[in-house]
Design a protein around this motif. Sequence first.
Motif, mmCIF file in Angstrom:
data_model
loop_
_atom_site.group_PDB
_atom_site.id
_atom_site.type_symbol
_atom_site.label_atom_id
_atom_site.label_comp_id
_atom_site.label_asym_id
_atom_site.label_seq_id
_atom_site.Cartn_x
_atom_site.Cartn_y
_atom_site.Cartn_z
ATOM 1 N N LEU A 582 0.839 -1.191 0.000
ATOM 2 C CA LEU A 582 0.000 0.000 0.000
ATOM 3 C C LEU A 582 0.874 1.240 0.000
ATOM 4 N N ARG A 583 0.581 2.169 -0.867
ATOM 5 C CA ARG A 583 1.371 3.391 -0.973
ATOM 6 C C ARG A 583 0.438 4.579 -1.206
ATOM 7 N N ILE A 584 0.622 5.611 -0.381
ATOM 8 C CA ILE A 584 -0.148 6.850 -0.522
ATOM 9 C C ILE A 584 0.840 7.999 -0.560
ATOM 10 N N ASP A 585 0.780 8.790 -1.605
ATOM 11 C CA ASP A 585 1.678 9.934 -1.755
ATOM 12 C C ASP A 585 0.973 11.216 -1.348
ATOM 13 N N ILE A 604 -11.517 12.194 2.227
ATOM 14 C CA ILE A 604 -10.151 12.027 1.727
ATOM 15 C C ILE A 604 -10.181 11.027 0.583
ATOM 16 N N ASP A 605 -9.618 11.431 -0.567
ATOM 17 C CA ASP A 605 -9.533 10.562 -1.738
ATOM 18 C C ASP A 605 -8.066 10.383 -2.102
ATOM 19 N N PHE A 606 -7.691 9.138 -2.372
ATOM 20 C CA PHE A 606 -6.322 8.893 -2.807
ATOM 21 C C PHE A 606 -6.302 7.628 -3.661
ATOM 22 N N SER A 607 -5.271 7.533 -4.481
ATOM 23 C CA SER A 607 -5.076 6.375 -5.357
ATOM 24 C C SER A 607 -3.990 5.492 -4.787
ATOM 25 N N THR A 608 -4.226 4.199 -4.838
ATOM 26 C CA THR A 608 -3.240 3.261 -4.331
ATOM 27 C C THR A 608 -3.540 1.880 -4.890
ATOM 28 N N LEU A 609 -2.534 1.026 -5.016
ATOM 29 C CA LEU A 609 -2.676 -0.359 -5.451
ATOM 30 C C LEU A 609 -3.474 -0.478 -6.746
ATOM 31 N N GLY A 610 -3.249 0.475 -7.638
ATOM 32 C CA GLY A 610 -3.918 0.444 -8.930
ATOM 33 C C GLY A 610 -5.373 0.829 -8.894
ATOM 34 N N GLY A 611 -5.897 1.225 -7.718
ATOM 35 C CA GLY A 611 -7.301 1.597 -7.617
ATOM 36 C C GLY A 611 -7.461 2.899 -6.869
ATOM 37 N N HIS A 614 -11.847 6.087 -1.217
ATOM 38 C CA HIS A 614 -12.541 7.282 -0.744
ATOM 39 C C HIS A 614 -12.915 7.070 0.718
ATOM 40 N N MET A 615 -12.373 7.930 1.629
ATOM 41 C CA MET A 615 -12.721 7.860 3.049
ATOM 42 C C MET A 615 -13.627 9.034 3.381
ATOM 43 N N ALA A 616 -14.814 8.736 3.868
ATOM 44 C CA ALA A 616 -15.841 9.765 4.089
ATOM 45 C C ALA A 616 -15.641 10.440 5.437
ATOM 46 N N GLY A 617 -14.487 11.082 5.637
ATOM 47 C CA GLY A 617 -14.224 11.756 6.904
ATOM 48 C C GLY A 617 -13.962 10.773 8.033
ATOM 49 N N PHE A 618 -13.726 11.345 9.218
ATOM 50 C CA PHE A 618 -13.391 10.525 10.384
ATOM 51 C C PHE A 618 -13.856 11.283 11.612
ATOM 52 N N ARG A 619 -14.509 10.562 12.560
ATOM 53 C CA ARG A 619 -15.028 11.222 13.755
ATOM 54 C C ARG A 619 -14.888 10.287 14.961
ATOM 55 N N ALA A 620 -14.187 10.764 15.981
ATOM 56 C CA ALA A 620 -14.047 10.020 17.240
ATOM 57 C C ALA A 620 -14.630 10.868 18.359
ATOM 58 N N GLU A 621 -15.486 10.264 19.182
ATOM 59 C CA GLU A 621 -16.156 10.986 20.256
ATOM 60 C C GLU A 621 -15.909 10.297 21.593
ATOM 61 N N THR A 635 -14.974 3.618 0.699
ATOM 62 C CA THR A 635 -15.388 3.040 -0.582
ATOM 63 C C THR A 635 -14.133 2.685 -1.367
ATOM 64 N N ILE A 636 -14.113 1.465 -1.910
ATOM 65 C CA ILE A 636 -12.927 0.960 -2.611
ATOM 66 C C ILE A 636 -13.303 0.634 -4.054
#
Length: 871
Positions: A582-585, A604-611, A614-621, A635-636
């Motif tokens: 896995l590689r994210i630039d 957050i959207d990024f390309s990795t592993l040829g695909g 899409h991460m729909a934000g992040f929330r910790a409470e 979403t992959i």
Amino acid sequence: MSKKKIIILIAVILALPLTALTVMFAIFQCPPAVNAIAACLQPLTGISLHIDDISLNRYLGMNLSGLHIQQIKENGFDFFLENADVDAGVGKGLKIEVEKILLTGSKFTFSIKDEKSETDPFEVLRKLPPIQLLEVRNGHLELKTESAAYSVPCVNLTIRDFKPEGGGKLNGNSRFNIRYNGTSGQGRFEVDLDINRMSPRLFGSGSFRLFLVKGSSGSMMLDDLKLTTGLALNGNVFSLNSAKAEILSLSRRGGSGKIDMRNIKAQLNGSYDQKTSAFNITSFEGSASGIGMLKGRGAGTIKPLTWRASLRASSLDLAQVFGLVQPLLPEDYRKWTFKGKGGLEVESEGRRSDGAMVWKAAAIIDLSEGGFASADSSKAGERITGRIELKVGSPEKKRQGSFNITLEGSEGEFLWGQYYQDFKGEKVTVVSQGTFAQNPFSLASSGTFDLFQTGHYVFSVDISQNSSVFFLDAKGVSCRRLFGILMQNYMQQNYPNLQDMTLDGETDLKLTASISKQRKMIEGNLALRGGAVRSPSNQLLLTGLNISLPYDIVLAGTPSPGSVNEAGQGFLAFELLEKGTLRIDKLKTPVALYGNRFILPNPIDFSTLGGKVHMAGFRAENLLSPETRVQTGVTIQNLDLGQLIGSSVPFTLTGLINGDLSSIVFQDGKWNAYGELVIQIFGGRVTIGNIYAGRLFSLSRFFGADAEFDNIDLEAVTESIEVGRMTGLVKGYLKNFMMEYGQPVSFDLVIRSDRSRKVPQRISVDAIKNISIIGTGSGAVSAVLSSGLNQFFKDYPYSEIGIRCTLADDIFSLRGLIYKGGNEYLVRRAWFRGIDVINQNPDNAISFKDMAERVGRIFQPREESRNMSSG
């Protein structure tokens, strides 16, 4: 007048005094007459006198009994004498000389006012005649003040060669009983004294011995005190020379805990001036309960109270010191053990001014080879070395108290639960100064500290009755050094998979912690520059990490309900993230930490592993609480399975991963993913759902999921996984799959033939052998396959596959799903020819360990036994 008349007149004149003396002599030997005269004089003298019997002789000798003299006014004296014998006579110059006075059964009660008196208490003694011997037997003395009562029964006292101008020898002993403002004591004393002069002040020397059987003051109890000392009386100055005291036990009962000190020993030399109330302890040495030797000295005055004192101890036994204070500690800490050697130096001086104590003190405490351990040994310390230097001044009128403190700690091993660290060669220094007030209590302090030379730290503390605030400003903190010293060993011990992890970068931290009755919270800002995380064994690399993060976290109370914009956003950015394949630039995203919430507000959207991901934000409470909850979604699209797995498995897998995990939630210590992942592999499809996991960074981490698969091409499978060639399509499911501690814990796997497409269905001899080994643990089928015409065939056609494998409670079971003629088949032969694989022992169950061992044997030659049928 005639001569005869003159002689008669002279005789009468001489006879009158003699007659008066004779009459008086007769009266004084008549107790009723004495008592009657005393009664008449009582209104004038204010003194009541009564006597039972009295006799006088012509040599000034006297014997009396039952004498009772009492001062009528309130708190007046009261004197009773059971019997008295006096031998006296007239010496040269018509002076009275007393040879012997014996007083038996005397009791004297006397009330003393608390204020000072400038009168000479010994003035009356100057009017007494010389006495060769004064002996008191079984006397009783009671002294009363407005706040105290002193009882001295059984007084036995001998005074020899008394002279009114000074001189004499005193020897006495008595029991005593004291009561004073909650203080009491019972015991006896002995005294020997050579008196040089008695008035206006007493001068002399001798010795004094005190034996206190029991004593108490409030909750303090004392048993068996022995005191011996030399005495020197020099007018107003009273001195103790080479005084030695031994106490068997000094204890505290009741209250928050019990204290018991034993075998207390002390030596001192000192003096007290009654006129000025000045005291001077020129030397003092003391020890108790094996804690070590204390040495000191002191001087000052009682009224007004002033002092100047010092105390030193070169080697205190901390185990014994802890044993003394142990009962005062909270219940959870009373079973802890401590050890080590400590040095102590204390200098103090003070005075009482305007009704308050004003003082200052300086102390130095050294600790070497210190250690501690909790009752269950889950918390411990060894080889701890440290030093504390403290200077304190009490508050005065219109001025607060002040202090300066320096703490140094070095070396030492610490265990706290799962945390262990050896700080050999490392050092911590704290320097602080501040002020404080006593009523109401408040404290303000500021200073700096050096934490293992990791950066520059400045702090301040402000404590009051209503709130407390702690502030920390850390700059230029080396992440590599701080992580290496504090956390590296902890990671190696508790997270072996992260034992080679390193952390780089430089951090600035501002932190304000505030505590009040309504809320406990921390807030500030965290900045990280040039951060990097590396773990080669986990193929993890994160570089170019930069963080700017304002934050506020509530530890107790209600968090603020503010929004991200109100709280202030920071950011998180990095240059490269690699995890395996896995590689994210280059990624940069806003981030917020407020009100016990951690939020990445933007997708957050990024390309990795040829695909694409899409991460729909992040929330910790509810951070830092058992109710912590984390939510995100992923979403992959078209991730390359081969790149994702890489070399983590010993065979090649190719395929694409797509999926929509619309909600990923962490709660109650467990991650749950809602949605499905679809893997296109081996010409078919695998759908994975009900995904969950927990304890991700622990050896006990767990993972679980369910899966369904169809149209899986066995030819493609067996080309990648060398278990023997097979063709055909299969479908089935995997339910209740769970892994923990790196191995399967449970699953239910069903594999059936899939007839959705018509494809050849053949199974090789190697595949048949391997299925037999897994099912029976034996390779006996080889004998069948090598006999007769079978030896000329490399594979066989089959009509159906039906296999079910289950694992539960470490018990593995393999069953066939094809039933015919009373047999249970794993593989059913084709119509005209082939090989049936029969489950000869349907009730067979083995441990998972044995099953894993069978899988490991499938490529090894085995002894054969017949368990198959052919046809």
